[in-house]
Scaffold this motif. Structure first.
Motif, mmCIF file in Angstrom:
data_model
loop_
_atom_site.group_PDB
_atom_site.id
_atom_site.type_symbol
_atom_site.label_atom_id
_atom_site.label_comp_id
_atom_site.label_asym_id
_atom_site.label_seq_id
_atom_site.Cartn_x
_atom_site.Cartn_y
_atom_site.Cartn_z
ATOM 1 N N LEU A 13 81.929 32.786 51.463
ATOM 2 C CA LEU A 13 83.009 33.757 51.610
ATOM 3 C C LEU A 13 82.440 35.174 51.692
ATOM 4 O O LEU A 13 82.822 35.969 52.545
ATOM 5 N N LEU A 14 81.495 35.487 50.793
ATOM 6 C CA LEU A 14 80.888 36.819 50.788
ATOM 7 C C LEU A 14 80.195 37.101 52.119
ATOM 8 O O LEU A 14 80.171 38.228 52.594
ATOM 9 N N ARG A 16 81.130 35.844 54.911
ATOM 10 C CA ARG A 16 82.148 35.594 55.945
ATOM 11 C C ARG A 16 81.745 34.419 56.841
ATOM 12 O O ARG A 16 81.809 34.503 58.059
ATOM 13 N N LEU A 17 81.294 33.332 56.218
ATOM 14 C CA LEU A 17 80.937 32.128 56.971
ATOM 15 C C LEU A 17 81.990 31.060 56.721
ATOM 16 O O LEU A 17 82.397 30.845 55.568
ATOM 17 N N LYS A 18 82.426 30.410 57.779
ATOM 18 C CA LYS A 18 83.397 29.327 57.629
ATOM 19 C C LYS A 18 82.616 28.013 57.708
ATOM 20 O O LYS A 18 82.020 27.713 58.742
ATOM 21 N N VAL A 93 91.958 45.473 57.246
ATOM 22 C CA VAL A 93 91.629 44.620 56.099
ATOM 23 C C VAL A 93 92.169 45.155 54.776
ATOM 24 O O VAL A 93 92.002 44.520 53.746
ATOM 25 N N TYR B 81 78.072 44.437 51.591
ATOM 26 C CA TYR B 81 79.518 44.220 51.538
ATOM 27 C C TYR B 81 80.094 44.230 52.951
ATOM 28 O O TYR B 81 79.559 44.878 53.840
ATOM 29 N N TYR B 82 81.148 43.465 53.119
ATOM 30 C CA TYR B 82 81.778 43.375 54.432
ATOM 31 C C TYR B 82 82.997 44.265 54.494
ATOM 32 O O TYR B 82 84.038 43.958 53.920
ATOM 33 N N TYR B 83 82.840 45.399 55.155
ATOM 34 C CA TYR B 83 83.963 46.293 55.358
ATOM 35 C C TYR B 83 83.574 47.105 56.587
ATOM 36 O O TYR B 83 82.416 47.513 56.710
ATOM 37 N N ASN B 89 76.979 45.891 57.663
ATOM 38 C CA ASN B 89 77.432 45.044 56.560
ATOM 39 C C ASN B 89 76.609 45.216 55.294
ATOM 40 O O ASN B 89 76.651 44.401 54.387
ATOM 41 N N HIS B 269 83.618 43.583 43.506
ATOM 42 C CA HIS B 269 82.599 43.340 44.518
ATOM 43 C C HIS B 269 81.378 42.659 43.933
ATOM 44 O O HIS B 269 81.031 42.827 42.788
#
Lengths: 94, 476
Positions: A13-14, A16-18, A93, B81-83, B89, B269
């Protein structure tokens, strides 16, 4: 097994992998194998070894503070998923 | 029960370099979106960041001015972090080996000096700017990466602050130091000086910490103080009601005057820091540190003492004037031309700052040059204009940008010090107010003030007040 499937899911999840259920199982196993190897490394006595901050034997590599033009905006935006008003348009987001 | 607050501040300040921290893009504020970007700050594949030497120089100056120990060896890390405000990233920052640690600065609140610890000072890069747009499907965000990669210093205080007023004083002192060092513009409204606060409350006298919240989005000194006051009250109310403070990140809502939950502990986070392999470590030797130390300018505390010693100014005056380098420079220039330091300080702390604040200007942007303020004070001292008129003239100087002498001349504000001319007006006032004259003669001292006021009114404030008093008393 130091790493559970739940932890793999959290890390995925961190990042962003599915992941499919098969991938989760495979990565859980692989990550555990890697961490088991870390345990082996941890068994070594490293008391007198300096921690490695970088693999290159270089220090203090600087640039002078001089500004130069970057990319033309069209070029900068070329890889954007969508563009609006000269900006990268992305899903909201927050 | 009586509670006390425990506050620590995390301050981010944008450094005043010409180019970004790790690439050569311009750091100029306010350019068209995405016009100060390149493959490095856009995080395109295959690029290599290289640190700007000036970032380290500015960091060292700041660390030394804050009495920190500079680390002989430091490195950069990736904060993941993803933002979309960071295209890579991750943010290049410093984690376990920061530039400097263990410093302090001194603040003064209500005449009491306190020493506030500085935990660490580290270098990192700023993120881009997002504009959120509502719309179907949750809307979208527009991203401008001009600010991405602009160098920042993060300055973290110890949890040594005990009130919103102390937090504000700390922030003001830190801003003054950064401005004296000339390392940052420190414009809170443009985001070049930002602040987050960690806040908790505990029963007064307790040695353990309560559960803290982090408050963000405070864009002015006033907002910082108000937000902390609100958050402290909120936490105390929870404890008083028998509840527990939840660890959370709160956002200050300026228009509503409240803090609201941004994210809770569960949503906290997980940055997974690791060493940045693209940048080599820094080794800062004693010679480098000593060179920077020698080049440090006079700092606010030293300058404050100098004003007290040289001009005999009260500590309060000296503190206000040296709170900004530009204001202190302004004071020095006026005093060079009009050497009565206390009079100059009264004018600067009073009408001058009031007029500046009313226009939302910084001392460096004053529309009245120091020579013109000195001229105004000379006009008053010579008796050409009264103190009351001088205030009006200063206001007019701010509004029109014209010089003091020109305004006095154009508006015919020269003080009436001609005994014959003023005597005539005094006679008229006495003739028109026989009852008041009677009162005065019967011992009602206050009646004199009324008569002085009438003469001032008749002359539109231009009468020399000393002479008016003298002439009235002669006739009464």
């Amino acid at each position: 097994m130091p790493i559970s499937t739940a932890e793999v899911e959290h890390v995925a999840l961190l990042a962003r992998l599915k992941l499919s259920p098969e991938e989760k199982a495979a990565y859980t196993e692989q990550l555990n194998a890697i961490l088991e190897y870390m345990d082996k490394l941890n068994a070594l006595d490293t008391r007198d070894v300096e921690p490695t901050a970088h693999v290159l034997p270089l220090r203090n590599v600087f640039r002078d503070d001089v500004s130069r033009p970057g990319l033309p905006r069209e070029k900068a935006l070329q890889g954007a998923p969508e563009v609006s008003e000269g900006q990268f348009k992305v899903p909201r987001v927050v | 029960m009586e509670y006390e607050a425990v506050i620590g501040l995390e301050v981010h300040t944008e450094l005043k370099t010409a180019s970004k921290a790790f690439c050569s893009c311009s750091t100029a504020f306010g350019g068209e979106p995405n016009t100060h970007v390149c493959p490095v700050c856009l995080g395109l594949p295959g690029v290599l960041p290289v640190i700007n030497r000036q970032v380290v120089e500015f960091g060292l100056k700041t660390a030394l001015a804050l009495n920190c120990r500079v680390a002989p060896f430091c490195k950069f890390d990736r904060k993941n972090y993803y933002y979309p405000d960071l295209p890579k990233n991750y943010q290049i920052s410093q984690y376990d080996l920061p530039l400097a640690t263990g410093g302090y600065l001194k603040i003064n609140v209500d005449g009491q000096e306190r020493v506030i610890g500085i935990t660490r000072v580290h270098m990192e890069e700023d993120a881009g700017k997002l504009v959120h747009v509502d719309g179907p499907g949750g809307g979208y965000s527009l991203v401008d990466y001009n600010r991405t990669g602009v160098p920042l210093l993060e300055i973290v205080s110890e949890p040594d602050l005990r009130s919103p007023a102390e937090a504000r004083a700390y922030m003001e002192k830190l801003k003054a130091i950064l401005q004296y060092l000339d390392v940052s513009d420190c414009k809170m409204e443009e985001g070049s000086l930002r602040c987050d606060a960690n806040v908790s409350v505990r029963p007064r006298g307790s040695q353990t910490f309560g559960t803290k919240t982090e408050v963000k989005n405070m864009n002015s000194f006033r907002a910082l103080q108000r937000a902390l006051e609100y958050e402290i009250e909120r936490q105390i109310a929870i404890l008083e009601g028998g509840g527990r403070v939840e660890q959370a990140t709160m956002a200050w809502d300026e228009s509503r005057g409240v803090t609201t939950v941004m994210r809770t502990k569960e949503q906290a986070h997980d940055y997974r820091y690791f060493p940045e392999p693209d940048l080599v470590p820094l080794e800062i030797d004693a010679a480098w540190i000593e060179r920077v130390r020698r080049e440090l300018p006079e700092l606010p505390d030293a300058r404050c003492r100098r004003l007290m010693d040289t001009f005999g100014l009260p500590a309060y005056d000296a503190g206000v004037i040296t709170s900004s380098r530009d204001l202190a420079d302004y004071f020095d220039r006026v005093v060079a031309l009009y050497p009565d330091a206390k009079v100059v300080s009264n004018w600067i702390m009073g009408d001058f700052l009031r007029l500046l604040n009313a226009r939302n200007l910084e001392p460096g942007q004053a529309p009245v040059p120091p020579g013109e303020l000195a001229d105004l004070l000379k006009l008053q001292k010579e008796g050409t204009i009264s103190g009351k008129i001088a205030k009006q003239v200063l206001e007019e100087m701010f509004a029109s940008g014209k010089g003091a002498r020109q305004i006095v001349q154009e508006k015919g504000l020269v003080q009436i010090s001609d005994t014959a001319a003023l005597g005539k007006i005094v006679d008229e006032v006495l003739a028109a107010n026989p009852n008041v004259v009677e009162d005065y003669r019967n011992g009602k001292e206050k009646a004199l003030g009324f008569l002085v006021g009438q003469v001032m009114k008749a002359t539109r404030g231009k009468a020399n007040p000393g002479l008016v008093n003298q002439l009235l008393k002669e006739r009464l």
